[in-house]
Design a protein around this motif. Sequence first.
Motif, PDB file in Angstrom:
ATOM      1  N   ARG A 169       0.838  -1.202   0.000  1.00  0.00           N
ATOM      2  CA  ARG A 169       0.000   0.000   0.000  1.00  0.00           C
ATOM      3  C   ARG A 169       0.871   1.249   0.000  1.00  0.00           C
ATOM      4  O   ARG A 169       0.529   2.252  -0.613  1.00  0.00           O
ATOM      5  N   TYR A 215       7.742  -5.999  -5.777  1.00  0.00           N
ATOM      6  CA  TYR A 215       6.315  -5.787  -5.516  1.00  0.00           C
ATOM      7  C   TYR A 215       5.529  -7.059  -5.840  1.00  0.00           C
ATOM      8  O   TYR A 215       4.692  -7.508  -5.062  1.00  0.00           O
ATOM      9  N   HIS A 255       1.802 -12.146  -0.070  1.00  0.00           N
ATOM     10  CA  HIS A 255       0.684 -11.614   0.720  1.00  0.00           C
ATOM     11  C   HIS A 255      -0.570 -12.458   0.489  1.00  0.00           C
ATOM     12  O   HIS A 255      -1.195 -12.935   1.436  1.00  0.00           O
ATOM     13  N   MET A 296      -2.013 -14.885   3.455  1.00  0.00           N
ATOM     14  CA  MET A 296      -3.306 -14.551   4.032  1.00  0.00           C
ATOM     15  C   MET A 296      -4.294 -15.699   3.863  1.00  0.00           C
ATOM     16  O   MET A 296      -5.062 -16.018   4.766  1.00  0.00           O
ATOM     17  N   TRP A 354      -0.834 -15.351  -6.501  1.00  0.00           N
ATOM     18  CA  TRP A 354      -1.185 -16.561  -5.751  1.00  0.00           C
ATOM     19  C   TRP A 354      -1.812 -17.596  -6.667  1.00  0.00           C
ATOM     20  O   TRP A 354      -1.937 -18.756  -6.313  1.00  0.00           O
ATOM     21  N   PHE A 357     -12.969  -9.249  -3.329  1.00  0.00           N
ATOM     22  CA  PHE A 357     -12.539 -10.378  -2.500  1.00  0.00           C
ATOM     23  C   PHE A 357     -12.011  -9.952  -1.141  1.00  0.00           C
ATOM     24  O   PHE A 357     -12.079 -10.724  -0.201  1.00  0.00           O
ATOM     25  N   HIS A 358     -11.561  -8.701  -1.011  1.00  0.00           N
ATOM     26  CA  HIS A 358     -11.221  -8.297   0.350  1.00  0.00           C
ATOM     27  C   HIS A 358     -12.476  -8.101   1.196  1.00  0.00           C
ATOM     28  O   HIS A 358     -12.450  -8.342   2.397  1.00  0.00           O
ATOM     29  N   PHE A 370     -11.873 -10.276   4.157  1.00  0.00           N
ATOM     30  CA  PHE A 370     -11.661  -9.551   5.405  1.00  0.00           C
ATOM     31  C   PHE A 370     -13.008  -9.272   6.069  1.00  0.00           C
ATOM     32  O   PHE A 370     -13.238  -9.627   7.228  1.00  0.00           O
ATOM     33  N   ARG A 400      -5.183  -4.838 -11.713  1.00  0.00           N
ATOM     34  CA  ARG A 400      -4.560  -5.275 -10.477  1.00  0.00           C
ATOM     35  C   ARG A 400      -3.148  -5.797 -10.721  1.00  0.00           C
ATOM     36  O   ARG A 400      -2.723  -5.929 -11.861  1.00  0.00           O
ATOM     37  N   ARG A 401      -2.447  -6.082  -9.629  1.00  0.00           N
ATOM     38  CA  ARG A 401      -1.097  -6.630  -9.695  1.00  0.00           C
ATOM     39  C   ARG A 401      -0.123  -5.716 -10.433  1.00  0.00           C
ATOM     40  O   ARG A 401       0.690  -6.173 -11.221  1.00  0.00           O
TER      41      ARG A 401
END
Lengths: 561, 327, 207
Positions: free
Chosen positions: A61, A77, A84, A88, A147, A395-396, A400, A456-457
């Motif tokens: 971040r 990165y 990450h 997670m 991932w 998905f977070h 989360f 993303r990514r």
Amino acid sequence: MTLQVERPPSSQEPKPHTVPHQRKWTDYFTFCTDHKVIGIQYLVTSFMFSFIGGAMAEVMRTELATPNPDVVQPEFYNQLMTLHGTIMLFLWIIPAGAAFANYLIPLMIGAEDMAFPRLNAVAFWMIPPGGLLLIVSLLIDAPQAGWTSYPPLSLVSGQWGEELWILSILTLGTSSILGGLNFLVTIWKMRMPDMDVYSMPLFCWSMLATALLVLIGTPVLAAALILLSFDLLAGTSFFNPAGGGDPIVYQHMFWFYSHPAVYIMVLPFFGVISEVLPVHARKPIFGYRAIAYSSLAIAFLGLIVWAHHMFTSGTPGWLRMFFMATTMIIAVPTGIKIFGWCATLWGGKINLNTPMLFGIGFISSFLIGGLTGVMVASVPFDIHVHDTYFIVGHFHYVLFGGGILGLYSGVYHWFPKMSGRMYNETLGKIHFALTFIGINLTFLPMHPLGMQGMNRRVALYDPKFQFLNILCTIGAYITAVSVLPFVVNMVWSVFKGKPAGRNPWRALTMEWQTTSPPAIENFDEEPILWAGPYDYGIDTQMLDEDQSVDELLAQASAEVN
Amino acid sequence: MNIPSNIVTLLIGVTITLVSLWYGQNHGLLPIAASEEALQVDGIFNFMMTIATGLFLLIEGALIFMIFRFRRNEGDETDGPHIEGNVPLEIVWTAIPAVIVFMIAIYSFEVYNQMGGLDPMAAGDTGTQEIAHHHSPTGNANLIALDSNGSEIALGLGSSPERAEDQTLMVEVNGIQYAWLFNYPDTGILTGELHIPINREVNLKIKAGDVLHAFWLPEFRIKQDAIPGRETQLTFTATRLGEYPIVCAELCGAYHGGMKSTLYVQTQEEYDQWVQSNTLAQTEPLKESVATNPAPTSQEQFLEPFVEQMGVEAETVNQLHALHHEM
Amino acid sequence: MQSSTIDESQTVLNYSHDADSASGHHEHPDLRMFGVAVFLVAESMIFLGLFAAFLIYKAMIPEFPPEGTELELLLPGINTIILISSSFVMHKGQSLLKNGDDVKGLQIWFGLTALMGAIFLGGQVYEYTHLPFTLATNLFASCFYVLTGFHGLHVTFGLLLILAVLWRSRKTGHYSSEKHFGVEAAELYWHFVDVVWIILFGLVYLL
Ligand code: HEA
Ligand code: HEA
Ligand code: CUA
Ligand SMILES: [Cu+2]
């Protein structure tokens, strides 16, 4: 599910009352076969890894606060991003689900341990080496293909990092399978004599569904990773187009596991919420059977939707339509749960303590993630937002907002049982407030970002996206700070909290019938199924007003002996 | 159970509906729509956003309401009412979401079909099947993509069933680690930027040279992975002039974030002019145009002009070839 | 507490009591066979994954196996017959034990099974060494080696299980008509390996 106090069969003579042993702290570092020790081991280990995975997210971040890749190199990165995600998922949320399953299932069904305690310990002890493989890879040559590890990129971006990643996932997957096997057999075969499947707590139902998914899905991932290993090390080309292979086959095999895996991650916490809400709202769960069966329905549907991650990949049109339809249907059983939980709260006597706050936070954030999930299930819209921050936002919110908030809710709810002491309510509420603000600030702006065109990514992005990214970064820092009151609270309360007693919440499920923390053999006396798991509101009508559950319990066991 | 009086319920229902309807149209979350199909995608998003807003307000509202209304009084140790369920209610909240997702699915199907996602099937009787029959060079048929006749089904978006397929502009797109290359077979132009005329159907044949990439046009709401060893396609018709970003959306290595290009939608005249000047340029010695040298060994030179845009240092670009493994 | 009929052998699946337990709990039945069966379901999913991949390649690639990588049928055919019959041989040994406490019979028939398994593995090694292609020759070759190799690994493991049962059966009273978890588990595993082979043979050699 009525009040029933039954005398156990006369063959079972009362046993001499032995003083319960207590655990030594060293037991937690050994190959101990007690399911409660293993549960705590899982829980603590998974939180250790969460700090590492979370710290990586904070670095990411920080990097993303500016459009240029100036904090870390793009390559690094990608390594952080890959680790990450992997940490997670495979080292926090899945082991944390297994932690609750280990700790609670035998207590909830009145068994003295898991069906295969030694296997259980083996399953746990595969987690630390599996995690270390990942961490060590940072020193050598970390994986950097995400991932998902799609070939051909995963085949050309650093051989040893990738192989370490594969070995780690194979280890963790095996652990998961052994755990799932244990849960399934224990729930199915080891319930105490009076407990039929419909008097099981709902947590057991959701673990049943989870275990089925683990047993069916994980081996297929193992197969995919074995083939990927061969491509990586032995020069075959299963997934390498350069040698006639097909990368799409990998995607199918990967998602055949990894879609069900998202339900492996969240179903245990659906179960946790089904336990927490009735206790703190003092009302029976609304629609027990509907919620129980919806777990199985989610598990079944979860097995036939995997290609919704491949709508823009090598998936022909009619298959995209098929997978769109099956995916959307999952909203129905999930909705049954959400509405059932809301109806449980409705008209209850809500005690807004920390577990309840996290429980309500869970419903509200999971809802957002679920609604965006249905949006991305729509093929035309997913074609636009696939592989963008919209997906990261989705998905977070489910991971989360769903998984982790449910996890915290469970941690606070069962903390008195696990430690024998109460946590600090004020710190808990601060933790909730910071977390809830933090994650919403982090993950809500990701949705417009993705729709506006941020993929993303990436470590570098178009400057026009900077404002929203800064919001995300601030949110991430707030979330990181929120960990502080949590850790302080837990550590302080384990030693200094005020003693909790058997049943501080006056809950009805079996785990609250024993001492806190439970004796080594779980129950000093034969446990008695004297009420359904959610029979709140009956005692007040049928018995003296001021008779608490504790007293009732004492009375019931006195009657038996 | 304590259900508010009918009037209040009705008012709340009407308010939620109105707010959702309004927000579903006015969320302002999507970028400019530069094609007919993009507007349709926005249509389905707005529809889903309306429903999502409604459900969001309903459930979050209920949660907040309950937090205040059903709080336990201090010292109250009694339980709430013993209500274990209500079958009609449960049937309602099973049926309503089922109907809603059914509607979303049908609508999505319609839009997807309009976008040409089901092209070969939809076009089965109008005879515009050629697009589906380009065999990939390796001779691989597509994965589980064989229909009963053994002919291939398009991977990606084909022609919209309503559009008469005439005068489609064909462009071959090749994704390589960190750039897009565009080849116009009709004119022989090879460039790093995509130029197309407005209001003419464009058909992109997408390939990848090394790893997976994804060709994404945010303003057109379309995306398709570029898969090595296999050809995919996108078909669209631009209806708005301007410059639009082309983004790579599939992780393809360290500089995935820098793999960008620009799409120019031009009037027919401007486009013709561009074609003309480029056909001339191409016949001259090749060094003029960066994009005419796609050999993988010259990645650094190739990327040099993009360094500014990518916001990376020149040295980091030079490190690229170290990163770029032999495929 | 009634003494359990559980065989306290060293397998990980073994149900164990904490030494300090003075439990007052109802004894649950022996769940180990159920556990083995559930485990085999998970195992079969690995093979299912591999078979699915194989079938996709088969559907995708016009000539599969490509020229030069066709397989000989005679030796593997004989091998198959040996492996399938070994399942029956093994069952014979198990039923002798179960129905007649005949440990001697168990040893003879299990010994025979082990021998047949070894022959099967030997045959496979022979086949590997005499094939004109290697692991990385082409996609079919890779599939062939990985599928049969992974299965061979399972045969090896099954063989070790049988040998372990034989080793333990030397002690009188270790296995009896009441106590035979190890025997049953080894047998179930062997049947599983056998069934997988039948499917594998059909896919790789015959299809
Ligand atoms: C815990 C994890 C979790 C959970 C529970 C879910 C739940 C769902 N997910 Fe999510 N998903 C992920 C984790 C999860 N997901 C991850 C990690 C990825 C990205 C992976 C990657 O690429 O790295 C992903 C990606 C992902 C994609 C692919 C996107 C892309 O890459 O392009 C899709 C597409 O269909 C999808 C759909 C869904 C759906 C429909 C649900 C449903 O289960 C949601 C159901 C819930 C509700 C709908 C809310 C409650 C219901 C009601 C209130 C009833 C009424 C509602 C309606 C009528 C709509 N998810
Ligand atoms: C359960 C799963 C989970 C959780 C909880 C999180 C939590 C967070 N995630 Fe993550 N995330 C994923 C799963 C998860 N993530 C996955 C699967 C991906 C996809 C990866 C891929 O694309 O392959 C992803 C990707 C991902 C991205 C996109 C990367 C990209 O595409 O380029 C981002 C970007 O902002 C991000 C951010 C965050 C943040 C800020 C948090 C925060 O909420 C984290 C909060 C922080 C903590 C909880 C710990 C804080 C503690 C400390 C800082 C103290 C440190 C102390 C010591 C070291 C002793 N995540
Ligand atoms: Cu090309 Cu990302
Ligand atoms: Cu999914």
